[in-house]
Design a protein around this motif. Structure first.
Motif, PDB file in Angstrom:
ATOM      1  N   ILE A  70       2.048  -3.812 -14.000  1.00  0.00           N
ATOM      2  CA  ILE A  70       3.153  -3.170 -13.288  1.00  0.00           C
ATOM      3  C   ILE A  70       4.092  -4.255 -12.791  1.00  0.00           C
ATOM      4  O   ILE A  70       3.658  -5.231 -12.170  1.00  0.00           O
ATOM      5  CB  ILE A  70       2.649  -2.320 -12.101  1.00  0.00           C
ATOM      6  N   VAL A  71       5.377  -4.083 -13.071  1.00  0.00           N
ATOM      7  CA  VAL A  71       6.427  -4.950 -12.534  1.00  0.00           C
ATOM      8  C   VAL A  71       7.162  -4.114 -11.489  1.00  0.00           C
ATOM      9  O   VAL A  71       7.711  -3.061 -11.815  1.00  0.00           O
ATOM     10  CB  VAL A  71       7.400  -5.412 -13.640  1.00  0.00           C
ATOM     11  N   ALA A  72       7.129  -4.574 -10.249  1.00  0.00           N
ATOM     12  CA  ALA A  72       7.716  -3.814  -9.149  1.00  0.00           C
ATOM     13  C   ALA A  72       8.797  -4.637  -8.462  1.00  0.00           C
ATOM     14  O   ALA A  72       8.530  -5.728  -7.959  1.00  0.00           O
ATOM     15  CB  ALA A  72       6.632  -3.428  -8.142  1.00  0.00           C
ATOM     16  N   GLY A  73      10.008  -4.112  -8.462  1.00  0.00           N
ATOM     17  CA  GLY A  73      11.119  -4.789  -7.820  1.00  0.00           C
ATOM     18  C   GLY A  73      11.532  -4.064  -6.561  1.00  0.00           C
ATOM     19  O   GLY A  73      11.538  -2.834  -6.519  1.00  0.00           O
ATOM     20  N   ALA A  74      11.880  -4.841  -5.543  1.00  0.00           N
ATOM     21  CA  ALA A  74      12.303  -4.225  -4.291  1.00  0.00           C
ATOM     22  C   ALA A  74      13.151  -5.203  -3.487  1.00  0.00           C
ATOM     23  O   ALA A  74      12.943  -6.408  -3.540  1.00  0.00           O
ATOM     24  CB  ALA A  74      11.086  -3.790  -3.464  1.00  0.00           C
ATOM     25  N   GLY A  75      14.089  -4.646  -2.745  1.00  0.00           N
ATOM     26  CA  GLY A  75      14.924  -5.436  -1.854  1.00  0.00           C
ATOM     27  C   GLY A  75      14.601  -5.120  -0.409  1.00  0.00           C
ATOM     28  O   GLY A  75      13.755  -4.280  -0.115  1.00  0.00           O
ATOM     29  N   GLY A  76      15.274  -5.807   0.499  1.00  0.00           N
ATOM     30  CA  GLY A  76      15.059  -5.574   1.915  1.00  0.00           C
ATOM     31  C   GLY A  76      13.633  -5.895   2.311  1.00  0.00           C
ATOM     32  O   GLY A  76      13.102  -6.958   1.981  1.00  0.00           O
ATOM     33  N   ASN A  81      20.922  -4.500   1.718  1.00  0.00           N
ATOM     34  CA  ASN A  81      20.267  -4.472   3.025  1.00  0.00           C
ATOM     35  C   ASN A  81      19.327  -5.657   3.245  1.00  0.00           C
ATOM     36  O   ASN A  81      18.500  -5.630   4.142  1.00  0.00           O
ATOM     37  CB  ASN A  81      19.500  -3.163   3.212  1.00  0.00           C
ATOM     38  N   SER A  82      19.482  -6.706   2.433  1.00  0.00           N
ATOM     39  CA  SER A  82      18.590  -7.849   2.601  1.00  0.00           C
ATOM     40  C   SER A  82      19.301  -8.995   3.303  1.00  0.00           C
ATOM     41  O   SER A  82      20.520  -9.034   3.393  1.00  0.00           O
ATOM     42  CB  SER A  82      18.027  -8.318   1.254  1.00  0.00           C
ATOM     43  N   ILE A  83      18.514  -9.920   3.781  1.00  0.00           N
ATOM     44  CA  ILE A  83      19.021 -11.099   4.458  1.00  0.00           C
ATOM     45  C   ILE A  83      19.069 -12.221   3.424  1.00  0.00           C
ATOM     46  O   ILE A  83      18.166 -13.044   3.335  1.00  0.00           O
ATOM     47  CB  ILE A  83      18.128 -11.463   5.659  1.00  0.00           C
ATOM     48  N   ASP A  84      20.124 -12.193   2.594  1.00  0.00           N
ATOM     49  CA  ASP A  84      20.271 -13.126   1.474  1.00  0.00           C
ATOM     50  C   ASP A  84      19.055 -13.124   0.549  1.00  0.00           C
ATOM     51  O   ASP A  84      18.817 -14.095  -0.162  1.00  0.00           O
ATOM     52  CB  ASP A  84      20.540 -14.547   1.965  1.00  0.00           C
ATOM     53  N   ALA A 116       1.837 -11.356  -8.099  1.00  0.00           N
ATOM     54  CA  ALA A 116       2.510 -12.506  -8.709  1.00  0.00           C
ATOM     55  C   ALA A 116       3.990 -12.364  -8.380  1.00  0.00           C
ATOM     56  O   ALA A 116       4.616 -11.373  -8.748  1.00  0.00           O
ATOM     57  CB  ALA A 116       2.294 -12.512 -10.213  1.00  0.00           C
ATOM     58  N   THR A 117       4.537 -13.318  -7.660  1.00  0.00           N
ATOM     59  CA  THR A 117       5.904 -13.187  -7.163  1.00  0.00           C
ATOM     60  C   THR A 117       6.866 -14.043  -7.974  1.00  0.00           C
ATOM     61  O   THR A 117       6.650 -15.239  -8.138  1.00  0.00           O
ATOM     62  CB  THR A 117       5.970 -13.589  -5.672  1.00  0.00           C
ATOM     63  N   MET A 118       7.908 -13.408  -8.458  1.00  0.00           N
ATOM     64  CA  MET A 118       8.949 -14.089  -9.226  1.00  0.00           C
ATOM     65  C   MET A 118      10.039 -14.589  -8.278  1.00  0.00           C
ATOM     66  O   MET A 118      10.045 -14.286  -7.099  1.00  0.00           O
ATOM     67  CB  MET A 118       9.573 -13.132 -10.244  1.00  0.00           C
ATOM     68  N   ALA A 119      10.981 -15.322  -8.827  1.00  0.00           N
ATOM     69  CA  ALA A 119      12.151 -15.774  -8.077  1.00  0.00           C
ATOM     70  C   ALA A 119      13.021 -14.572  -7.711  1.00  0.00           C
ATOM     71  O   ALA A 119      12.894 -13.490  -8.296  1.00  0.00           O
ATOM     72  CB  ALA A 119      12.953 -16.764  -8.914  1.00  0.00           C
ATOM     73  N   LEU A 120      13.909 -14.765  -6.785  1.00  0.00           N
ATOM     74  CA  LEU A 120      14.863 -13.733  -6.394  1.00  0.00           C
ATOM     75  C   LEU A 120      15.627 -13.256  -7.626  1.00  0.00           C
ATOM     76  O   LEU A 120      16.177 -14.072  -8.383  1.00  0.00           O
ATOM     77  CB  LEU A 120      15.823 -14.304  -5.347  1.00  0.00           C
ATOM     78  N   ASP A 121      15.623 -11.959  -7.863  1.00  0.00           N
ATOM     79  CA  ASP A 121      16.256 -11.334  -9.026  1.00  0.00           C
ATOM     80  C   ASP A 121      15.659 -11.811 -10.351  1.00  0.00           C
ATOM     81  O   ASP A 121      16.306 -11.752 -11.385  1.00  0.00           O
ATOM     82  CB  ASP A 121      17.778 -11.561  -9.022  1.00  0.00           C
ATOM     83  N   GLY A 122      14.415 -12.260 -10.346  1.00  0.00           N
ATOM     84  CA  GLY A 122      13.778 -12.846 -11.525  1.00  0.00           C
ATOM     85  C   GLY A 122      13.047 -11.857 -12.410  1.00  0.00           C
ATOM     86  O   GLY A 122      11.925 -12.128 -12.861  1.00  0.00           O
TER      87      GLY A 122
END
Length: 160
Positions: A58-64, A89-92, A110-116
């Protein structure tokens, strides 16, 4: 074989990159909006039924606050790859990065880079490719193409 989920439709532009590279690598995928905060019942159902539906990653993307990847990881034994999304709604994006990165022991994401999301798709394919020779071969070809692109850039640099 790969579930791509995101908390909001505004995340689609980023998350589409995972779908695009998976398509290139010959890995099937599904995509849906699953919000940890606005549709928690749907999130639980998605995570708990993922394996039975044939998903392998599963690839899960989320902001904020970005709780989706971690909450999904807490509900399934499948590998979860988190994509922090720089949203309105995120802090950069730092809140999203830290929310996904700082998981408690026993609930890995497993965490990717921002917008990765592109790298998330590649990692998902590599996980599947560890047991699927066709996907492994496509990944090997992809890596060769990356080397060729760098060689081409090097030639362009030295010839100008």
């Amino acid at each position: 074989m790969v579930g791509i989920i995101m908390g909001s439709l505004s995340d689609r532009k980023v998350m589409q990159e995972a779908a695009d590279i998976l398509t290139t690598l010959g890995v099937s995928w599904e995509m849906d909006i699953v919000s940890a905060h606005r549709t928690p019942e749907k999130m639980v159902e998605y995570a708990k039924t993922a394996r039975d539906r044939g998903l392998r990653v599963i690839v899960a993307g989320a902001g904020g606050a970005a709780h989706l990847p971690g909450m999904v990881a807490s509900l399934t034994t499948l590998p979860v790859i988190g994509v922090p999304v720089k949203s309105s709604n995120s802090i950069d994006g730092w809140d999203s990065v830290l929310s996904i990165l700082q998981m408690p022991a026993g609930v890995p994401v497993a965490t990717m880079a921002l917008d990765g999301a592109r790298n998330a798709g590649i990692l998902a394919a590599q996980i599947i490719g560890s047991a699927d020779e066709q996907v492994a071969q496509k990944l090997a070809q992809f890596k060769e193409e990356l080397k060729e692109k760098v060689a081409d850039m090097s030639r362009q640099l030295t010839s100008s």
